[in-house]
Design an enzyme around this catalytic site. Structure first.
Site, mmCIF file in Angstrom:
data_model
loop_
_atom_site.group_PDB
_atom_site.id
_atom_site.type_symbol
_atom_site.label_atom_id
_atom_site.label_comp_id
_atom_site.label_asym_id
_atom_site.label_seq_id
_atom_site.Cartn_x
_atom_site.Cartn_y
_atom_site.Cartn_z
ATOM 1 C CG ASP A 149 -2.170 0.842 1.035
ATOM 2 O OD1 ASP A 149 -3.245 0.238 0.842
ATOM 3 O OD2 ASP A 149 -2.071 2.080 1.038
ATOM 4 C CG ASN A 168 -7.594 -3.650 -4.090
ATOM 5 O OD1 ASN A 168 -8.784 -3.658 -4.373
ATOM 6 N ND2 ASN A 168 -7.111 -2.964 -3.052
ATOM 7 C CE1 TYR A 214 -12.581 3.915 -9.791
ATOM 8 C CE2 TYR A 214 -14.689 3.326 -10.777
ATOM 9 C CZ TYR A 214 -13.670 3.056 -9.900
ATOM 10 O OH TYR A 214 -13.719 1.921 -9.128
ATOM 11 C CE LYS A 264 -11.024 0.809 -11.100
ATOM 12 N NZ LYS A 264 -9.988 -0.022 -10.444
ATOM 13 C CB ILE A 275 -17.914 -3.217 -2.536
ATOM 14 C CG1 ILE A 275 -18.094 -4.028 -3.820
ATOM 15 C CG2 ILE A 275 -17.359 -4.091 -1.405
ATOM 16 C CD1 ILE A 275 -19.069 -5.186 -3.733
ATOM 17 C CB THR A 308 -14.923 0.131 0.192
ATOM 18 O OG1 THR A 308 -15.455 0.768 -0.979
ATOM 19 C CG2 THR A 308 -14.911 -1.381 -0.009
#
Length: 256
Positions: free
Chosen positions: A37, A90, A156, A160, A189, A191
């Site tokens: 990370d 990820n 974005y 993707k 999701i 998050t």
């Protein structure tokens, strides 16, 4: 029998959310895990959680948009465990929610740098390492925004869609060398990223669940653990005939 016994797995963006859940799931299935990370404190916290379960993990800080960082991360994996069997790319950011004409070049460039260039750089380094040891499996994090459009998220969405394109090409180019490459396409999701998108879209007037749950046919948003289960399965021998796929995990969102 553990799905990942004796395997070595790398997870980027593993300091929180889907990345942390995936690192934990790999560890639960017997893998030795390198957590990466850009946020060292968050990454070390994931390592601590994994080690508390008795599993083996360590941390490698990396900004995936930086080629030198990515190579150093892979060198760390090989130096620690001697090989790389599985990788989950990820790490990603969402950026500003604005119409295309209001999007800044800086916002566009940053999203592409992390979400698309980052996956490109990670694929290069991961595949190079896997070729030396006979193969492996990689899962890239795309999104339902990699399958359809979303007003307000043009950078974005572009990033993707690009991830899905890279996934297809890498899968075709390295299939005969024993490397499988797939992407997953999460919907809503639970998050911090989804919280940020919901707050921007509603001006903070609605909770993430209030905004997003009704959009999914299953009537709720998903959990990071549900996504992690799919990632680890795709990396496992149980998915040995799956490559070049873009798998939605979205409660039926794109089926509508």
């Amino acid at each position: 029998m553990s799905l990942m016994r004796e395997k070595v797995a790398l997870v980027t963006g593993a300091g929180a959310g889907i990345g942390r859940a995936t690192a934990l799931r790999f560890a639960q299935e017997g893998a030795r895990v390198v957590v990466s990370d850009v946020d060292s404190e968050a990454g070390h916290e994931t390592v601590r959680i994994i080690r508390e379960t008795g599993a083996d993990a360590n941390f490698a800080r990396a900004d995936v948009s930086n080629a030198a960082d990515v190579q150093a991360m892979i060198d760390h994996v090989i130096g620690s465990y001697g090989r790389l069997d599985c990788a989950c790319n990820n790490a990603g950011i969402e950026g500003a929610v604005l119409p295309l004409t209001d999007q800044s070049e800086e916002n566009f460039d940053r999203i592409i740098a992390v979400n698309l260039r980052g996956v490109f750089l990670c694929l290069k380094a991961e595949i190079s390492a896997m070729l030396k040891t006979g193969g492996g499996s990689i899962v890239n994090l795309s999104s339902v925004a990699g399958l359809i459009g979303f007003p307000g998220l043009s950078p974005y969405v572009a990033s993707k869609h690009g991830v899905n394109g890279l996934t297809k090409n890498a899968a075709l180019e390295y299939a005969k060398q024993g490397i499988r490459v797939n992407s997953i396409c999460p919907g809503g999701i639970d998050t911090r990223m989804l919280d940020s998108l919901a707050a921007q879209a509603t001006g903070g007037k609605a909770s993430t669940s209030e905004m997003m749950a009704p959009l999914h046919p299953l009537g709720r948003i998903g959990t990071a653990d549900e996504v992690a289960n799919l990632i680890v399965w795709l990396c496992s021998p149980q998915a040995a005939f799956v490559t070049g796929a873009h798998v939605p995990v979205d409660g039926g969102y794109v089926a509508q």
